[in-house]
Design an enzyme around this catalytic site. Structure first.
Site, PDB file in Angstrom:
ATOM      1  N   LEU A 180       1.212  -1.648   0.243  1.00 21.33           N
ATOM      2  CA  LEU A 180      -0.260   0.108  -0.013  1.00 21.33           C
ATOM      3  C   LEU A 180       0.594   1.117   0.304  1.00 21.33           C
ATOM      4  CD1 LEU A 180      -2.632   0.740  -0.184  1.00 21.33           C
ATOM      5  CD2 LEU A 180      -3.360   0.731   2.272  1.00 21.33           C
ATOM      6  N   THR A 219       3.057   3.469  -3.124  1.00 24.23           N
ATOM      7  CA  THR A 219       2.402   4.839  -3.846  1.00 24.23           C
ATOM      8  C   THR A 219       1.395   4.296  -4.694  1.00 24.23           C
ATOM      9  OG1 THR A 219       4.431   5.939  -3.598  1.00 24.23           O
ATOM     10  CG2 THR A 219       3.351   7.167  -5.169  1.00 24.23           C
ATOM     11  N   ALA A 240      -1.781   3.014  -2.839  1.00 27.98           N
ATOM     12  CA  ALA A 240      -2.462   4.665  -2.442  1.00 27.98           C
ATOM     13  C   ALA A 240      -3.202   4.704  -3.050  1.00 27.98           C
ATOM     14  CB  ALA A 240      -1.499   4.776  -1.715  1.00 27.98           C
ATOM     15  N   LYS A 246       7.650  -5.446 -12.670  1.00 29.80           N
ATOM     16  CA  LYS A 246       7.995  -5.743 -14.756  1.00 29.80           C
ATOM     17  C   LYS A 246       9.664  -6.438 -13.733  1.00 29.80           C
ATOM     18  CE  LYS A 246      10.255  -1.672 -13.819  1.00 29.80           C
ATOM     19  NZ  LYS A 246      10.099  -1.129 -11.988  1.00 29.80           N
ATOM     20  N   GLY A 282      12.950  13.372  -7.143  1.00 24.11           N
ATOM     21  CA  GLY A 282      11.697  11.655  -6.748  1.00 24.11           C
ATOM     22  C   GLY A 282      11.568  11.405  -7.812  1.00 24.11           C
ATOM     23  N   ASP A 330      16.727  -1.542 -16.058  1.00 25.65           N
ATOM     24  CA  ASP A 330      14.654  -1.511 -15.956  1.00 25.65           C
ATOM     25  C   ASP A 330      14.039  -1.338 -17.270  1.00 25.65           C
ATOM     26  OD1 ASP A 330      12.097   0.372 -14.466  1.00 25.65           O
ATOM     27  OD2 ASP A 330      12.752   1.401 -15.780  1.00 25.65           O
ATOM     28  N   LYS A 375      11.539  -4.693 -19.125  1.00 27.31           N
ATOM     29  CA  LYS A 375      10.194  -3.358 -19.821  1.00 27.31           C
ATOM     30  C   LYS A 375      10.022  -4.519 -21.241  1.00 27.31           C
ATOM     31  CE  LYS A 375       9.882  -0.188 -17.411  1.00 27.31           C
ATOM     32  NZ  LYS A 375       9.758   1.376 -17.158  1.00 27.31           N
TER      33      LYS A 375
END
Length: 432
Positions: A11, A13, A16, A105, A187, A201, A205
């Protein structure tokens, strides 16, 4: 069904965001599904953490079994991250006949085939749209929207962190380290950005997209990966002089029965649609034999964009539940995996060299390339003040990868070459 119950694993980012969409869009969800949707349990690490949500008593739990083994929970939504432990949680959920939606991912790139097999065996749905490109519905487009076409190439910007960094470097002439710090402060980059800036990353994908787009099991180890940590302001400046824009490009190409998949910094012509994709945005360019060229563009991360993809997968699952057709979504790959050899991969290349400033060097350089059947499309030579060296920057015509790598080896052995400063693929400069 009187209602459909959701269990959340995580729960943070995205989690939420999922709760907010379920609460704020309840009328639309109920209209589409025919019954209310509610979150029954959410696995968290800290019961007291402020999540910016009003959460009913009894929903939060520290025990995964409260989600995985609750017979009233219909769908498990995984937004906790992680790989091995998370895989075990999802396998247990599927064994307990719970449908699964995940945004993970890393997990799907490594264990996707195993999880999809388990889903089919238990007649459950497993959807993972949010694992690639956030709120852009690229996976559903590949599987459903372009189901009748044969996809030949996919290339895209699928990591917002690196795109933000390269955009700032291009527009403001700043260094990689300087912009990375800003991205972390805003961020857009993690405290440990290795997976993003190193290309891992994006590679995960591309493995997922290639598996779906080409209908063959493409593993993460099949993806050639190079990150952006060595990209310099000088590289970007010279690229601009030649009419190119630097982007970290995920590239997947099928030619006949063979494929190549890579992630690497590449130069695109300024007029290419992907060149105008800036900051943290993502875009994927897809070529189909019938449809031609299409591009999917949008936010590649963030709470609500990613949560939108998660809830869309939930809606698909809930519709399948009401129709009684769950467990039919996974389709085994149609083709055996066949990867291109080095001599079957071709591209243009950008090369920046520091060479001794003396007669005959350029002629020797030209002969090394011509001996391998490679010619120059563009070339630029500038003296390096006071160093006794010149800087040569060139773009080749199309060359096979094996010939280009052989050329690089010869250049390293040539005494007049002081250093190979950079080398990048150039994509879209010449027609296929």
């Amino acid at each position: 069904m009187e209602s459909i119950s959701i269990g959340l694993l995580g729960l943070g980012t995205v989690g939420a965001g999922v709760v907010k969409i379920i609460e704020n869009h309840q009328d639309k969800l109920s209209h589409q599904i025919g019954c209310p949707v509610k979150v029954k349990k959410a696995l968290v690490q800290d019961l007291e953490k402020d999540r910016g949500l009003e959460i009913e008593d009894g929903i939060l739990t520290l025990n995964p079994e409260d989600v995985l083994a609750d017979p009233e929970i219909d769908i498990v939504v995984e937004v906790m991250g992680g790989i091995e432990a998370t895989k075990e949680h999802l396998l247990e959920a599927l064994k307990n006949k719970k449908h699964v939606v995940t945004a993970n991912k890393d997990l799907m790139a490594v264990h996707g085939p195993e999880l999809l097999k388990a889903a089919s065996a238990n007649e459950c749905d497993l959807f993972y749209e949010a694992s690639v490109a956030g709120g852009i519905p690229i996976l559903r487009s590949l599987v459903d929207g372009l189901a009748s076409d044969r996809i030949t190439k996919m290339m895209g910007i699928v990591n917002g962190t690196t795109n933000f960094i390269l955009t700032k470097m291009t527009k403001e002439g700043r260094t990689f380290d300087d912009v990375l710090k800003e991205a972390q402060d805003l961020g857009f980059a993690e405290a440990d950005p290795t997976a993003d800036v190193g290309g891992l990353d994006a590679a995960r994908k591309m493995a997922i997209m290639s598996t779906l787009g080409f209908s063959m099991n493409v593993d993460l180890s099949d993806v050639k990966v190079k990150g952006i940590t060595d990209v310099t302001a000088e590289d970007i400046e010279y690229a601009g002089q030649f009419g190119y824009t630097m982007k970290l490009i995920g590239y997947a190409h099928r030619d006949g029965e063979k494929v190549e998949v890579s992630v690497e910094p590449a130069l695109l012509p300024n007029e290419h649609p992907l060149s105008s994709v800036n900051d943290e945005y993502n875009a994927v360019y897809v070529y189909g034999e019938a449809v031609g060229e299409t591009m999917f563009y949008g936010p590649g991360a963030g709470s609500l964009p990613t949560a939108t993809a998660v809830v869309s997968d939930m809606v698909c699952t809930m519709k399948n539940m009401r129709l009684g057709v769950t467990g039919k979504s996974a389709v085994n790959p149609q083709f055996e995996k066949k990867l291109k050899e080095r001599e079957e991969i071709s591209s243009q290349y950008f090369l920046r060299l520091h060479v001794q400033d003396e007669i005959g060097v350029l002629a020797k350089l030209t002969s090394i390339f011509s001996n391998h059947g490679v010619s120059f499309e563009k070339i630029l030579q500038n003296p390096l003040n006071g160093a006794g060296y010149s800087e040569i920057v060139l773009v080749t015509h199309k060359a096979s990868l094996d010939h280009y790598e052989d050329i690089l080896m010869e250049l390293k052995d040539y005494h007049a070459i002081h250093s190979i400063e950079s080398s990048y693929r150039v994509e879209g400069g010449e027609k296929e």
